[in-house]
Design an enzyme around this catalytic site. Structure first.
Site, PDB file in Angstrom:
ATOM      1  N   HIS A 163       0.861  -1.195   0.000  1.00 48.96           N
ATOM      2  CA  HIS A 163       0.000   0.000   0.000  1.00 48.96           C
ATOM      3  C   HIS A 163       0.891   1.236   0.000  1.00 48.96           C
ATOM      4  O   HIS A 163       1.952   1.252   0.611  1.00 48.96           O
ATOM      5  CB  HIS A 163      -0.892   0.017   1.249  1.00 48.96           C
ATOM      6  CG  HIS A 163      -2.084   0.900   1.102  1.00 48.96           C
ATOM      7  ND1 HIS A 163      -2.033   2.246   1.345  1.00 48.96           N
ATOM      8  CD2 HIS A 163      -3.339   0.628   0.694  1.00 48.96           C
ATOM      9  CE1 HIS A 163      -3.229   2.766   1.100  1.00 48.96           C
ATOM     10  NE2 HIS A 163      -4.040   1.814   0.706  1.00 48.96           N
TER      11      HIS A 163
ATOM     12  N   ASP B 263      -7.923  -5.454  -0.155  1.00 50.62           N
ATOM     13  CA  ASP B 263      -8.392  -6.314  -1.258  1.00 50.62           C
ATOM     14  C   ASP B 263      -8.001  -7.768  -1.089  1.00 50.62           C
ATOM     15  O   ASP B 263      -8.439  -8.617  -1.870  1.00 50.62           O
ATOM     16  CB  ASP B 263      -7.813  -5.782  -2.586  1.00 50.62           C
ATOM     17  CG  ASP B 263      -8.433  -4.441  -2.942  1.00 50.62           C
ATOM     18  OD1 ASP B 263      -7.683  -3.458  -3.050  1.00 50.62           O
ATOM     19  OD2 ASP B 263      -9.663  -4.385  -3.043  1.00 50.62           O
TER      20      ASP B 263
HETATM   21  C1  SDX Z   1      -6.278  -0.189  -2.954  1.00 55.02           C
HETATM   22  O1  SDX Z   1      -4.532   4.364  -2.132  1.00 55.02           O
HETATM   23  C2  SDX Z   1      -5.439   3.738  -1.509  1.00 55.02           C
HETATM   24  O2  SDX Z   1      -5.834   4.112  -0.417  1.00 55.02           O
HETATM   25  C3  SDX Z   1      -5.993   2.521  -2.241  1.00 55.02           C
HETATM   26  C4  SDX Z   1      -7.000   1.688  -1.453  1.00 55.02           C
HETATM   27  C5  SDX Z   1      -8.261   2.460  -1.179  1.00 55.02           C
HETATM   28  O3  SDX Z   1      -8.969   2.097  -0.228  1.00 55.02           O
HETATM   29  O4  SDX Z   1      -8.591   3.362  -1.985  1.00 55.02           O
HETATM   30  O5  SDX Z   1      -6.424   1.285  -0.217  1.00 55.02           O
HETATM   31  C6  SDX Z   1      -7.415   0.449  -2.243  1.00 55.02           C
HETATM   32  O6  SDX Z   1      -6.049   0.150  -4.083  1.00 55.02           O
HETATM   33  C7  SDX Z   1      -5.401  -1.150  -2.209  1.00 55.02           C
HETATM   34  C8  SDX Z   1      -4.176  -1.609  -3.065  1.00 55.02           C
HETATM   35  C9  SDX Z   1      -4.643  -2.736  -3.999  1.00 55.02           C
HETATM   36  N1  SDX Z   1      -3.567  -3.079  -4.943  1.00 55.02           N
HETATM   37  C10 SDX Z   1      -2.913  -4.232  -4.866  1.00 55.02           C
HETATM   38  O7  SDX Z   1      -3.076  -5.053  -3.971  1.00 55.02           O
HETATM   39  C11 SDX Z   1      -1.954  -4.479  -6.029  1.00 55.02           C
HETATM   40  C12 SDX Z   1      -0.610  -5.007  -5.484  1.00 55.02           C
HETATM   41  N2  SDX Z   1       0.035  -3.905  -4.760  1.00 55.02           N
HETATM   42  C13 SDX Z   1       1.028  -3.119  -5.491  1.00 55.02           C
HETATM   43  O8  SDX Z   1       0.749  -2.943  -6.835  1.00 55.02           O
HETATM   44  C14 SDX Z   1       1.467  -1.873  -4.709  1.00 55.02           C
HETATM   45  O9  SDX Z   1       1.750  -2.286  -3.441  1.00 55.02           O
HETATM   46  C15 SDX Z   1       0.535  -0.686  -4.635  1.00 55.02           C
HETATM   47  C16 SDX Z   1       0.051  -0.253  -5.966  1.00 55.02           C
HETATM   48  C17 SDX Z   1      -0.624  -0.977  -3.757  1.00 55.02           C
HETATM   49  C18 SDX Z   1       1.335   0.460  -3.992  1.00 55.02           C
HETATM   50  O10 SDX Z   1       2.262   0.861  -4.925  1.00 55.02           O
HETATM   51  P1  SDX Z   1       3.449   1.857  -4.516  1.00 55.02           P
HETATM   52  O11 SDX Z   1       3.168   2.610  -3.292  1.00 55.02           O
HETATM   53  O12 SDX Z   1       3.782   2.618  -5.752  1.00 55.02           O
HETATM   54  O13 SDX Z   1       4.578   0.854  -4.128  1.00 55.02           O
HETATM   55  P2  SDX Z   1       5.832   0.599  -5.028  1.00 55.02           P
HETATM   56  O14 SDX Z   1       5.366   0.083  -6.350  1.00 55.02           O
HETATM   57  O15 SDX Z   1       6.676   1.832  -4.989  1.00 55.02           O
HETATM   58  O16 SDX Z   1       6.546  -0.587  -4.249  1.00 55.02           O
HETATM   59  C19 SDX Z   1       7.592  -0.337  -3.358  1.00 55.02           C
HETATM   60  C20 SDX Z   1       8.426  -1.615  -3.429  1.00 55.02           C
HETATM   61  C21 SDX Z   1       8.859  -1.973  -4.852  1.00 55.02           C
HETATM   62  O17 SDX Z   1      10.025  -2.754  -4.750  1.00 55.02           O
HETATM   63  P3  SDX Z   1      11.491  -2.010  -4.948  1.00 55.02           P
HETATM   64  O18 SDX Z   1      11.402  -1.207  -6.240  1.00 55.02           O
HETATM   65  O19 SDX Z   1      11.661  -1.137  -3.729  1.00 55.02           O
HETATM   66  O20 SDX Z   1      12.491  -3.134  -5.030  1.00 55.02           O
HETATM   67  O21 SDX Z   1       7.621  -2.714  -2.983  1.00 55.02           O
HETATM   68  C22 SDX Z   1       7.451  -3.634  -4.049  1.00 55.02           C
HETATM   69  C23 SDX Z   1       7.763  -2.896  -5.340  1.00 55.02           C
HETATM   70  O22 SDX Z   1       8.226  -3.797  -6.336  1.00 55.02           O
HETATM   71  N3  SDX Z   1       6.041  -4.048  -4.023  1.00 55.02           N
HETATM   72  C24 SDX Z   1       5.631  -5.298  -4.235  1.00 55.02           C
HETATM   73  C25 SDX Z   1       4.235  -5.249  -4.052  1.00 55.02           C
HETATM   74  N4  SDX Z   1       3.859  -4.000  -3.749  1.00 55.02           N
HETATM   75  C26 SDX Z   1       4.983  -3.261  -3.744  1.00 55.02           C
HETATM   76  N5  SDX Z   1       6.298  -6.431  -4.560  1.00 55.02           N
HETATM   77  C27 SDX Z   1       5.540  -7.551  -4.697  1.00 55.02           C
HETATM   78  N6  SDX Z   1       4.191  -7.579  -4.537  1.00 55.02           N
HETATM   79  C28 SDX Z   1       3.505  -6.461  -4.207  1.00 55.02           C
HETATM   80  N7  SDX Z   1       2.189  -6.493  -4.038  1.00 55.02           N
END
Ligand code: SDX
Length: 425
Positions: free
Chosen positions: A310, A368
């Protein structure tokens, strides 16, 4: 203008020029540097493409403390609201700032029931969609078309119009959501039954058929009501920010909510609940978990652990914990407590949270991760999971849109850019 209590000074090291910027502090959360004058007085833009460090507005509606895993609606902890209040009471709280007294709740419920039907002309839209269109596509179309029917209340400068449009959106979204489902399954459209609760009515409109009686299952109604409370609002997430930006141009509320629905659809946002079930199906068994965690760690592999991570929470998403408990109860009463997908989800959470990769990045299950398992146990098809999220989040979108429209300082949102294209040729 009296000198602000606290300021920060920026120095341009190439010229020695300095600028003093005011610091804005809210009632909770991090202080913010007001950079409104940065470009005019200092000639610099700020750059924060995913708004990770950017506050877009002042709001009194919802507060998240990502480090503590805390979520407040108008100051009330989400755990308390989920336990003690109905979704309709939480809707009133988000819209009007206080939980309703008994007479206010009755009047508000009556108002929503009065608007639960949709114009008969709108029903024609459902039949026009391809039979296996994704229900989110149909929902975007029908909600956007509402401004072609309810244009008697699109004078957004008129507070009364704004309130009627708000009530219409919240009251009609379940009817539209159920209509999208009925179109997808080829069953006849079902009218609302205003003797039922908000969530009971949605289940009725989705699952009742003309040839049999349908009785709303109390556990399903209770579970849906609580899930909707948990999904109702969440600060300035991608879809809420989309609604605010659309609204800032003066677009009508129906168009703004349709824009929120489109933004919610993405897998990184509201589409994640559907993607979680797809992921659990793909993983299949507990013995495959290590291989998928390896893929999640691999930067060259686009696979992500859906339902994890998140932008704001760097601790457990409080909503995920509440839903996990509710999931266990629903599967016990309605579904299959030995549902392999639930077992797999529990083990996946347990194993992932022991992995350095997830610990270092503070990646926890989000709202989710478990919600899809409950929806499935309620008999809701997977392609309707994000539609359910949209019904609940419409309350937050409408409340945030109202707050923006009530702000006398509201201006059209217009970000700048860093141009990296060809120079003048
Ligand atoms: C919702 O914003 C809100 O409030 C949203 C929400 C709401 O109520 O409105 O809470 C609802 O959208 C919840 C999120 C649902 N999405 C997912 O579950 C999809 C999987 N999650 C990721 O795509 C991600 O965690 C996000 C999109 C939720 C957050 O993205 P960020 O903040 O841009 O995080 P990031 O991509 O910068 O990740 C930071 C690091 C990265 O690794 P490094 O580059 O540091 O090596 O964490 C890793 C990412 O690769 N990472 C993950 C991951 N989420 C982040 N690696 C593996 N699996 C994951 N799920």
């Amino acid at each position: 203008m009296k000198k602000p209590a606290k300021t920060v000074t920026l120095t341009d090291n190439s010229t020695g020029k300095q600028i003093e910027l005011p610091v804005v502090t809210g009632s909770l959360g991090a202080p913010a540097i007001d950079i409104g004058r940065l470009y005019r007085d200092f000639g610099y833009l700020s750059y924060d493409p995913s708004f990770a460090s950017t506050a877009s507005c002042r709001s009194t509606i919802t507060f998240i403390d990502g480090d503590k895993g805390q979520l407040l609606y108008r100051g009330h902890p989400i755990e308390k609201l989920a336990r003690e209040n109905s979704f309709t009471e939480v809707t009133y709280l988000l819209l009007y700032g206080e939980l309703p007294e008994a007479h206010q709740r009755q009047r508000f419920t009556a108002q929503l029931r009065r608007h639960s039907m949709i114009n008969e002309g709108l029903k024609g839209f459902f039949r026009a969609f391809y039979h296996d269109a994704h229900p989110m596509a149909s929902m975007v179309g029908v909600v956007g078309a509402m401004s072609a029917y309810y244009h008697d209340v699109t004078d957004i400068r008129n507070p009364e119009h704004r309130e009627i449009a708000a009530h219409r959106l919240i009251a009609k979204l379940p009817t539209i959501a159920a209509g999208c489902h009925k179109r997808a399954v080829g069953e006849p459209f079902v009218y609302p039954d205003n003797s039922l609760s908000y969530c009971g009515n949605l289940l009725h409109m989705m699952f009742s058929v003309p040839c049999e009686d349908y009785v709303v299952e109390p556990v399903a109604e209770e579970a849906l009501d609580m899930i909707f409370t948990l999904h109702a609002d969440h600060e300035q997430n991608a879809s809420t920010s989309t609604v605010r930006l659309a609204g800032s141009s003066g677009a009508n509320p129906f168009a703004c909510i349709a824009s929120g629905i489109t933004a919610l659809w993405g897998r990184a946002h509201g589409g994640a609940n559907e993607a979680v079930l797809e992921m659990l199906d793909e993983i299949g068994t507990v013995s495959n978990i290590p291989r998928y965690l390896e893929r999640a760690r691999d930067r060259d592999d686009p696979f992500r652990l859906m339902g994890f991570g998140h932008r704001v929470y760097r601790n457990h998403d409080p909503r995920a914990r509440i839903i996990r408990t509710m999931c266990h109860k629903v599967l016990e009463r309605l579904g299959d407590i030995n549902d392999p997908a639930f077992e797999l989800a529990l083990r996946l959470e347990e194993i992932a949270l022991q992995e350095d990769y997830f610990i270092e990045r503070k990646l926890y299950p989000n709202v989710d991760f478990y919600s899809g398992l409950i929806y499935r146990a309620l008999g809701i098809p997977r392609n309707m999971f994000t539609v359910m999220f949209a019904v609940a989040r419409t309350v937050g979108w409408v409340a945030q849109w109202q707050e923006m429209m009530d702000d006398p300082q509201q201006r059209i949102g217009r970000p700048r850019q860093i141009y990296v294209g060809a120079k003048s040729r």
